[in-house]
Structure formats: structure tokens, C-alpha cells
Design a protein around this motif. Structure first.
Motif, short mmCIF file in Angstrom:
data_model
loop_
_atom_site.label_atom_id
_atom_site.label_comp_id
_atom_site.label_asym_id
_atom_site.label_seq_id
_atom_site.Cartn_x
_atom_site.Cartn_y
_atom_site.Cartn_z
N PRO A 99 0.29 -4.13 -8.41
CA PRO A 99 -0.46 -3.98 -7.17
C PRO A 99 -1.84 -4.59 -7.32
O PRO A 99 -2.45 -4.49 -8.37
CB PRO A 99 -0.59 -2.45 -6.99
N ARG A 105 -7.71 -1.55 -4.32
CA ARG A 105 -7.01 -1.01 -3.14
C ARG A 105 -7.93 -0.03 -2.42
O ARG A 105 -8.51 0.85 -3.02
CB ARG A 105 -5.75 -0.32 -3.61
N ASP A 152 -1.97 -0.34 5.69
CA ASP A 152 -2.72 -1.58 5.44
C ASP A 152 -4.09 -1.61 6.09
O ASP A 152 -4.98 -2.29 5.61
CB ASP A 152 -1.90 -2.79 5.92
N TYR A 186 1.58 6.38 0.98
CA TYR A 186 2.88 6.64 1.60
C TYR A 186 3.10 8.13 1.81
O TYR A 186 3.59 8.58 2.83
CB TYR A 186 4.01 6.08 0.73
N ARG A 196 7.34 -5.13 8.07
CA ARG A 196 6.82 -6.35 7.44
C ARG A 196 7.80 -7.50 7.56
O ARG A 196 7.41 -8.64 7.76
CB ARG A 196 6.51 -6.08 5.96
N GLU A 222 12.11 -1.03 -1.64
CA GLU A 222 11.29 -0.82 -2.82
C GLU A 222 10.38 -2.01 -3.05
O GLU A 222 9.30 -1.89 -3.60
CB GLU A 222 12.18 -0.62 -4.06
N SER A 258 8.85 -3.84 -0.80
CA SER A 258 7.63 -3.67 0.00
C SER A 258 6.75 -2.59 -0.60
O SER A 258 5.55 -2.72 -0.68
CB SER A 258 8.02 -3.29 1.43
N ALA A 259 7.39 -1.49 -1.00
CA ALA A 259 6.63 -0.35 -1.50
C ALA A 259 5.91 -0.73 -2.78
O ALA A 259 4.82 -0.24 -3.07
CB ALA A 259 7.56 0.83 -1.73
N ARG A 260 6.52 -1.59 -3.57
CA ARG A 260 5.92 -2.00 -4.83
C ARG A 260 4.56 -2.64 -4.60
O ARG A 260 3.62 -2.42 -5.34
CB ARG A 260 6.86 -3.01 -5.50
N LEU A 261 4.45 -3.43 -3.54
CA LEU A 261 3.18 -4.09 -3.24
C LEU A 261 2.07 -3.07 -3.02
O LEU A 261 0.92 -3.36 -3.24
CB LEU A 261 3.33 -4.95 -1.97
N ASP A 262 2.44 -1.90 -2.56
CA ASP A 262 1.44 -0.88 -2.29
C ASP A 262 1.27 0.05 -3.48
O ASP A 262 0.67 1.11 -3.36
CB ASP A 262 1.85 -0.07 -1.04
N GLY A 263 1.81 -0.34 -4.60
CA GLY A 263 1.65 0.46 -5.81
C GLY A 263 2.36 1.79 -5.74
O GLY A 263 1.94 2.77 -6.33
N GLU A 264 3.46 1.82 -5.00
CA GLU A 264 4.09 3.11 -4.76
C GLU A 264 5.31 3.36 -5.63
O GLU A 264 6.03 4.31 -5.42
CB GLU A 264 4.50 3.19 -3.28
N LEU A 265 5.59 2.49 -6.58
CA LEU A 265 6.78 2.72 -7.40
C LEU A 265 6.39 3.34 -8.74
O LEU A 265 5.36 3.02 -9.29
CB LEU A 265 7.50 1.40 -7.67
N GLU A 321 7.75 -12.24 -1.72
CA GLU A 321 6.66 -13.14 -1.38
C GLU A 321 6.31 -13.03 0.09
O GLU A 321 5.15 -13.00 0.46
CB GLU A 321 7.08 -14.57 -1.72
N ALA A 363 4.47 -9.87 0.73
CA ALA A 363 3.10 -9.95 0.19
C ALA A 363 2.21 -10.74 1.14
O ALA A 363 1.06 -10.37 1.38
CB ALA A 363 3.11 -10.60 -1.19
N ARG A 412 1.49 -8.64 4.23
CA ARG A 412 0.58 -7.55 3.87
C ARG A 412 -0.85 -8.07 3.77
O ARG A 412 -1.79 -7.46 4.27
CB ARG A 412 1.03 -6.96 2.55
#
Lengths: 195, 618
Positions: free
Chosen positions: A7, A11, A149, A155, A177, B2, B4-11, B34, B37, B40
Motif C-alpha cells: 500500500p 495514507r 478514497d 473498510y 472501481r 481482494e 482492490s482491497a489490497r491497494l487500500d492495505g486491507e489484506l 493496475e 490502482a 484509485r
């Protein structure tokens, strides 16, 4: 093709007031409440604008949200983040405002804010396309993306605010998205969607 | 998801590592990442609109509040329209199940007749037309509502006058543990032609209470006026009902025998909740109630002469998937435990006084756009010559549509004609040849809507909606003066995806129908979904007259998919025979990959055993 593996740093996170400030406001200290208003008004106004597509409505919604928050401050008991509580209130006010606008139209059973004409947004050159695209997304998909965003909500908090499981939020963000990608990136690839 | 969620640091770290491994070999997923990202980044970095300084105004309002000490009440619009629609429709359906004779009930000396399923269906349909009015009171016991409130008691009154007037009153007699914290589940629902009103406990979000959520005062009132007849916000009696529709299907219906209830002879039948849902939902048209599982068992005692339910009961089922569902829903039900017990304490065929059916206009009032017209003002070329023996009831205009409704007792038929609509029929509708080169597109009744037939002529889109049997509906359609056409199967496209209706009599060579299908289920529609990289075929299986959840059973097969779609939902891994599948209990869906083909079966109202049986038979 530079794909981020972790990430991105820096943020955004939503402001959280000091517990003493909240307590003071709960006791009736108007100065403390005003500090809360000043810290949150930008974020809440932006959220309201993205949900209602209309600066006048965003104005009304944000005001109403703060007034409600003041009235029900004693109900906030610290079992969620203050920002989550405040964002929930704002969201409810925005949804009320949207429904109010639909009262004289046929009830269809699904609550959607119709995309407003683009003229509603002030022209600021770059970024018009993104706002247009966001405005075209159905409310259900637009909401979590704006919260995550634009406001930097997590989340889990979004799940609490919207009242849906985290998995559902992830799914909506993903679909939102993907849809934005189709519009913004002039892109024909994409996953097949079930009907 | 997952990705998409990964980009938000949620994994979490483990999933993240697995995702890395996958990305190394999957170009499509890298592309997805990509794209997500980029989007986002665009959303996060868009120039922010200029925010006005609202603080001074807000503080003025807040100070004024504090000084005046008066709460400015704001009227709130309905919070959950959908919930209202769902409940009201079901109620109406069940009322028709309850009594089919307008005259006083003849409890004669005739020996009880063994009813065959189809005989009951026919008799119910016939009786429905002569049912003009009805009133009843029920004693209701519900269990499992909440850990601290294990049992609740209610008295429910129901009044009906054909074709669209009814009233439902629920009195909550429960003694709740801590008075201030529980809103009594009192409901008043009043409806008639033109409008309805509903008063029920408000649903208040826990995190952000609204003004009307003040402790102890938690009721919502709302009203709808200017509505068109049979508009689906209040679907009406007949059609989807026990015993009419439910008895028409043999699955899960068992005629047990005869019992004596309060000195009356009653036929005892047993069926699954899935079949009996309309009957139960009828008493629960408004208010907050506990949920049931499709496989829960329902016993109904029907008075032999009139088919009126003297009582019914819902008992918790005992299968593994029921247990898992209850666990995940936070319910403490035990297998075999009675969950709902309903007993009739009064019924009458005499009509209630007219004021019984006058809705209020308190709380929020919303308005439809129906403008009544006389039948003489409707273009006769739009109307069918055969109206199934029903009399003209109400006509008018709503938006660009002309609406004409016919009714007799509880049976109804409605026609909507729209010259400006360019809509195509839903892909899930069944294509039906009407004869004479004419075609219609049929959908069975659901919880909210009657049976529907979509028709397309050169200058009108016409929709016929009704609760009379399907065969009768088709007959009415044939008597329309319009020439109704077949819609071509040109694909229609939506953002890189093409959808094409299939002719179910000419399914592709390589497609096979499952050897096992639940009784009464047949192939009704099919369509292809084509994208640049995949090709899917969806086959839809449904009942003929009613499909309560609107979905039925859908099997989708996709070629060229080698990886199960990632999902954040909690799936359960099931192995049956030589098949290993993922099961999603909340959705009622299973999926798996075999030899380059991805298959999913979606059937929300079926229990897992049935779905697996279908899967194994493919």
C-alpha cells in the motif's frame, strides 16, 4: 507498468478528536463543539456533495448533520470512533435529503440519487471527468469509494457506517472501481458480470 | 475483490503473500490491479471542490437550539420502502389463502373429502372469485426473537374487502424485560384503492440514531397516495398462495390426515417454509419478526369445507445447513423447536364497516402519479376482449402509461400500455408462443408481483399482470387486438459485455440439462454472456405459476475460466461424491471448476441437499 506491491505510504486517515474535547462538548462547552465543527466540516461537506450532487443540498445536509450531532452528543459512548459516528449521521442526513427530492416522483423501491447535470460542479479543469464518472456510479457503489478514497475511512468503519459486512464493502469497491475504469480509461476489458 | 482491497492495505499478510504468488503468473489479474490502482489514484488526487466555511452558521443554529430548549422536529421520509412492499404483498397473498367463501361457513355433516392437490387448487381458484369480504383474529406465539426475549405473544386482526381494501393490526402482548429499551411490535396497516398507510416500529441504526429514535418512542408512520391499482407496493390476495399455488406443486407437500380443532374437522398438511412463506408473511406484513429457513417445517390445519387455516405452526428444521445458517444469523434455534404458532380465535365473512379501510395521512406522505380515468376514455383497441370473466375495476394514466384493471372478488387482471417504452423483455423471462405468429414473454408471480406477460407490438409495449392461472393469462393475451411480435435475439451490449437470449428449444449441442431437477422445475429461459475473454451460458429453471423469490434455480457455465473467482465472503467447502464445491449459505449458491469449465448454481430458496443433488446430476 509499475504495479505497487505494498500500500502506498502516507495514507490519509480521518481526524479523531481528543477524548477531553468530546467530553467537554458533551458537557455543553460550545467552544469544544466548535472545534469539532471546524475540523470535520470539509470532510463531511465533501461526502455530502458526492452523495447529493448538489452544493445547496450538501450545505443543508452538513448543517443538519452537525445540529443532530450536537443534539445527540450524549448518546455517543465511545464504542466506535467519533469520526465513524459523525460520518454515519451525515450519511443518514444525505440519504434523507435524496429521498426528500424523490418524494414527488414514482417510488421505485430503490433509493438512488440521479446523477446531476455536470453544470452543478464548479469548473476546475482537470478532475471534471473523475467527478462526472463518480456521479454516474450508483449510490451503493459510489458511497464506499468516496468514504475510502476521499475521506480515508477504513473498510471496517465503512462497513459499520453503511451497515453491511466488510466482504460486501470490498465487493462494492471492486465493482465501483472496475466501472470507473471502464469510463475513465476507455477500456473494454473487464470481468464478465453475472446477471 | 481482494485485488482492490489490497491497494487500500486491507489484506492480512498471508493473503497478501498468496496474492503476490498469484499475480506473478496471472496477467489478467495484474491488469486488473493496475486498472484499480489507476482509478484509485485518480479519485484520490482529484482537485477538491472548494469547501465553504459552515462553522459560523452551524454554531448559530446550535446556540439557538440550546437557548430555546425546543427540538426542531424534521419529518423523515420512509426509511425502507422495500421492506414495506415486501411485507404487504405477502400479507395480501395469505389472506386469500385463508377464506374462499363469502357466505357463512357451512360446517355440515358431509363426510370430509380427501382432497387431491389439483382439486384443492381448482376449488381455491373458483372460491377466490366469490370472496368479497373476510375478517379474522389470530393468537400468535413467536420464539427466538432475541436472547433476552425468547418468547413473544401477539394478537393479530385482519379485515379484507375485495378487491383492494384491507387492514392489519398487530397488538404486541409481550412482557419485555426492560421496558424502555424495547419498542412493542405494534403495527397498523390500512390499504384501499388509491393509497395506504403504515405505522410500525422504526428501524434505527445503532451508530447514528435519528431524532425519532428517542428511547421509548420509536414508531414510524408513512402513507402513500395516488397509487395505481395493484401497483406492487401492495400486491393483492390470491395467486401465490397456500393452498392454491403451494398445493399445485408436489414437492414437500404431505397430506397427513384429519384432525379435530375446536370441534371442527381440519385437513392437516405439512410443507416446507419455502412453499408456505406467503402464508406466514401475511401476518408479518409490517413490523419486526424473526427469520425462518427454507427447510423449516410448516404444519397447516385447513378447515375441510372452506380451506380456511384454523391454525399453523413453523418448526425448526434439522439439517446441517440449517444449523450453519442459524449459527451465522445468531439464532439459538434447536432442531424440532416450534418457532411460530398461530391459532385462529375468530373469523367472519361479514364485511367490516367502511371506515375500517380508511388510511391515515400522518408522518411522511409520498405520492404516486396515478390519474384516474373512466373506462370510456381508454382506447378500446388496447383492451383484451376476453377478460377472464372479470369486471372493469379502475383505469387511469400513470406517467406515459395507460392502466386498466379488472377484478372479481380476489381475482384481478391489469393491463399497462406504454407507447413510449423501448424496453426489451427481461432475459430471464420465458418466451411463449401464443399462436398465430404471436409471442409473449412470461414471468411467474413473485412475492411482490403477479404473473406477468410482456408483449411487444409495433407501437406499444404492453404488460399484463394478474393472479389468475397462467393458462388463463395466455388466453387473455391472445384476445388483445394488437399484433404481438417476437423479439429478435440480437445481442445487446453493455460496456464490453454482449448478452444474447437463447431459444430454449434449440440449446447448444454441448449443453446438458441436469438429470435431476426439483419437482415442478423446468427450463424457462437461457442467455449467453460474452466478453472478450469468456463465454457463459446461464440456464434458468423455474416453476410455472409462482417463483416466490423471483430467482428460481440458475445454472451458469463459463468456458475458459481456470481460477475460481476470488471472493471476500466466507464460503464453506463441501465434498459430495466426486464433486468438491464452494458453498455460500447466505446466497444459496455453490460453485466449482472442472476441466476448464466454471459452474455455479444459484438457488436461494432451496436447501443445500437439493442443490447438491442437481450438481451431481450434471
Amino acid at each position: 507498468m509499475d504495479v505497487p506491491a505494498t500500500p502506498p505510504a502516507g495514507r490519509r486517515s480521518v481526524f479523531e478528536p481528543e477524548p477531553e474535547v468530546i467530553r467537554a462538548a458533551q458537557r455543553g462547552d460550545l467552544g469544544a463543539f466548535e472545534e469539532i465543527v471546524r475540523r470535520y466540516q470539509a470532510d463531511l461537506w465533501r461526502l455530502a456533495l458526492h452523495l447529493t450532487h448538489n452544493e445547496t443540498s450538501a450545505h443543508d445536509v452538513t448543517q443538519e448533520a452537525f445540529v443532530r450531532a450536537y443534539r445527540f452528543l450524549s448518546r455517543y459512548r465511545g464504542d466506535s470512533r467519533f469520526s465513524t459516528w459523525l460520518v454515519s449521521i451525515t450519511r443518514n442526513c444525505a440519504l434523507d435529503e435524496i429521498r426528500k427530492g424523490q418524494r414527488h416522483r414514482r417510488i421505485t423501491g430503490r433509493l438512488e440519487a440521479e446523477p446531476a447535470p455536470v453544470a452543478e460542479f464548479r469548473d476546475e479543469g482537470l478532475g471534471i471527468e473523475v467527478r462526472e464518472a463518480l456521479a454516474l456510479l450508483p449510490l451503493e457503489l459510489r458511497e464506499p469509494i468516496v468514504l475510502i478514497d476521499v475521506l480515508g475511512t477504513s473498510y471496517r468503519e465503512v462497513a459499520a457506517i453503511v451497515g453491511a459486512p466488510v466482504g460486501t464493502i470490498k465487493s462494492r469497491v471492486h465493482r465501483g472501481r472496475e466501472q470507473l475504469a471502464r469510463w475513465l480509461l476507455a477500456d473494454d476489458t473487464g470481468s464478465a458480470e453475472e446477471l | 475483490m481482494e485485488i482492490s482491497a489490497r491497494l487500500d492495505g486491507e489484506l492480512d499478510r498471508i493473503v497478501d503473500a498468496e496474492l503476490d504468488a498469484h499475480l506473478a503468473s496471472c496477467e489478467r489479474c495484474r491488469a486488473t490491479l493496475e486498472r484499480a490502482a489507476t482509478v484509485r489514484r485518480l479519485v484520490r488526487t482529484q482537485p477538491a471542490p472548494q469547501v465553504p466555511n459552515l462553522a459560523p452558521e452551524v454554531m448559530n443554529l446550535v446556540e439557538a437550539q440550546r437557548d430555546a430548549g425546543v427540538e426542531r422536529r424534521r419529518i423523515h421520509p420512509p426509511s425502507q420502502e422495500r421492506r414495506v412492499r415486501v411485507r404487504i404483498a405477502a400479507f395480501a397473498a395469505a389472506v386469500s389463502a385463508l377464506l374462499f367463501i363469502g357466505a357463512s361457513l357451512p360446517f355440515g355433516d358431509d363426510p370430509p373429502q380427501t382432497a387431491s392437490a389439483s382439486a384443492l387448487v381448482d376449488r381455491a381458484q373458483e372460491r377466490a372469485r366469490s370472496l368479497e369480504s373476510f375478517g379474522a383474529t389470530f393468537a400468535v406465539v413467536e420464539r427466538g426473537w432475541h436472547q433476552t426475549v425468547p418468547e413473544r405473544r401477539f394478537r393479530v386482526h385482519v379485515d379484507f374487502a375485495a378487491p383492494e381494501r384491507f387492514r392489519l393490526e398487530v397488538d404486541d402482548l409481550t412482557d419485555y424485560p426492560t421496558k424502555g429499551e424495547w419498542a412493542a411490535n405494534d403495527v397498523t396497516l390500512v390499504a384501499r384503492a388509491g393509497g395506504w398507510s403504515l405505522r410500525e416500529p422504526a428501524s434505527c441504526p445503532a451508530l447514528a440514531p435519528r431524532p425519532e429514535c428517542a428511547l421509548g418512542a420509536t414508531y414510524e408512520e408513512r402513507a402513500f397516495v395516488g397509487r395505481e391499482p395493484f401497483d406492487g407496493t401492495i400486491a393483492l390476495p390470491t395467486d401465490v398462495i397456500l393452498p392454491v399455488e403451494t398445493l399445485a406443486s408436489h414437492e414437500g407437500l404431505e397430506v397427513v390426515g384429519f384432525d379435530e380443532i375446536d370441534g371442527r374437522t381440519a385437513q392437516h398438511v405439512v410443507l416446507s417454509y419455502r412453499r408456505a412463506a406467503p402464508l406466514i408473511a401475511s401476518l408479518q406484513a409490517g413490523g419486526a419478526w424473526r427469520p425462518f429457513h427454507p427447510s423449516d417445517v410448516v404444519d397447516v390445519w385447513l378447515e375441510t369445507q372452506t380451506l380456511f387455516p384454523l391454525g399453523f405452526r413453523v418448526t425448526a428444521g434439522s439439517s446441517d445447513d440449517r444449523r450453519l445458517w442459524a449459527e451465522r444469523a445468531g439464532l439459538g434455534d434447536e432442531a424440532g423447536q416450534p418457532l411460530l404458532e398461530v391459532e385462529t380465535t375468530r373469523f367472519q365473512a361479514e364485511p367490516a364497516p367502511p371506515t375500517t379501510f380508511t388510511p391515515t395521512q400522518r408522518g411522511v406522505v409520498a405520492s404516486g402519479l396515478f390519474i384516474p380515468l373512466s373506462f370510456g376514455e381508454i382506447d378500446a383497441d388496447l383492451l383484451p376482449t376476453d377478460r377472464a370473466g372479470l369486471a372493469p375495476y379502475r383505469a387511469g394514466r400513470a406517467d406515459s402509461r395507460i392502466v386498466a384493471a379488472f377484478a372479481d372478488g380476489m381475482s384481478w387482471l391489469k393491463l399497462s400500455a406504454d407507447p413510449s417504452s423501448r424496453d426489451r423483455p427481461p432475459l430471464s423471462a420465458e418466451e411463449v408462443a401464443l399462436g398465430n405468429g404471436e409471442w409473449g414473454y412470461y414471468e411467474p408471480a413473485t412475492e411482490l408481483r403477479g404473473k406477468r406477460l410482456h408483449l411487444f407490438s409495433s407501437d406499444q409495449n404492453v404488460l399484463l399482470e394478474t393472479n389468475v392461472p397462467r393458462g388463463t393469462l395466455l388466453r387473455v393475451a391472445r384476445s388483445l387486438p394488437l399484433q404481438t411480435n417476437r423479439i429478435g435475439s440480437d445481442p445487446y451490449r453493455s460496456g464490453g459485455i454482449a448478452l444474447r437470449r437463447l431459444d430454449i428449444d434449440a440449446m447448444p449441442e454441448d449443453w446438458t440439462e441436469p438429470a435431476f431437477l426439483p419437482p415442478g422445475y423446468d427450463l424457462r429461459a437461457g442467455f449467453n454472456t460474452i466478453t472478450t475473454s469468456t463465454r457463459s451460458l446461464t440456464a434458468i429453471f423455474r416453476n410455472s405459476e409462482i417463483e416466490y423469490d423471483g430467482v428460481g434455480l440458475r445454472i451458469t457455465e463459463t468456458q475458459g475460466q481456470t481460477v475460481l473467482p476470488p471472493t471476500p465472503e466466507r464460503a464453506v467447502d463441501i465434498t459430495t461424491g466426486d464433486l468438491s464445491v464452494r458453498w455460500f449459505p447466505e446466497r444459496g449458491e455453490i460453485d466449482w471448476i472442472d476441466d476448464g469449465t466454471y459452474t455455479s448454481i444459484l438457488a436461494p430458496s432451496f436447501d443445500l441437499q437439493t442443490i447438491l443433488r442437481v450438481a451431481r446430476s450434471l
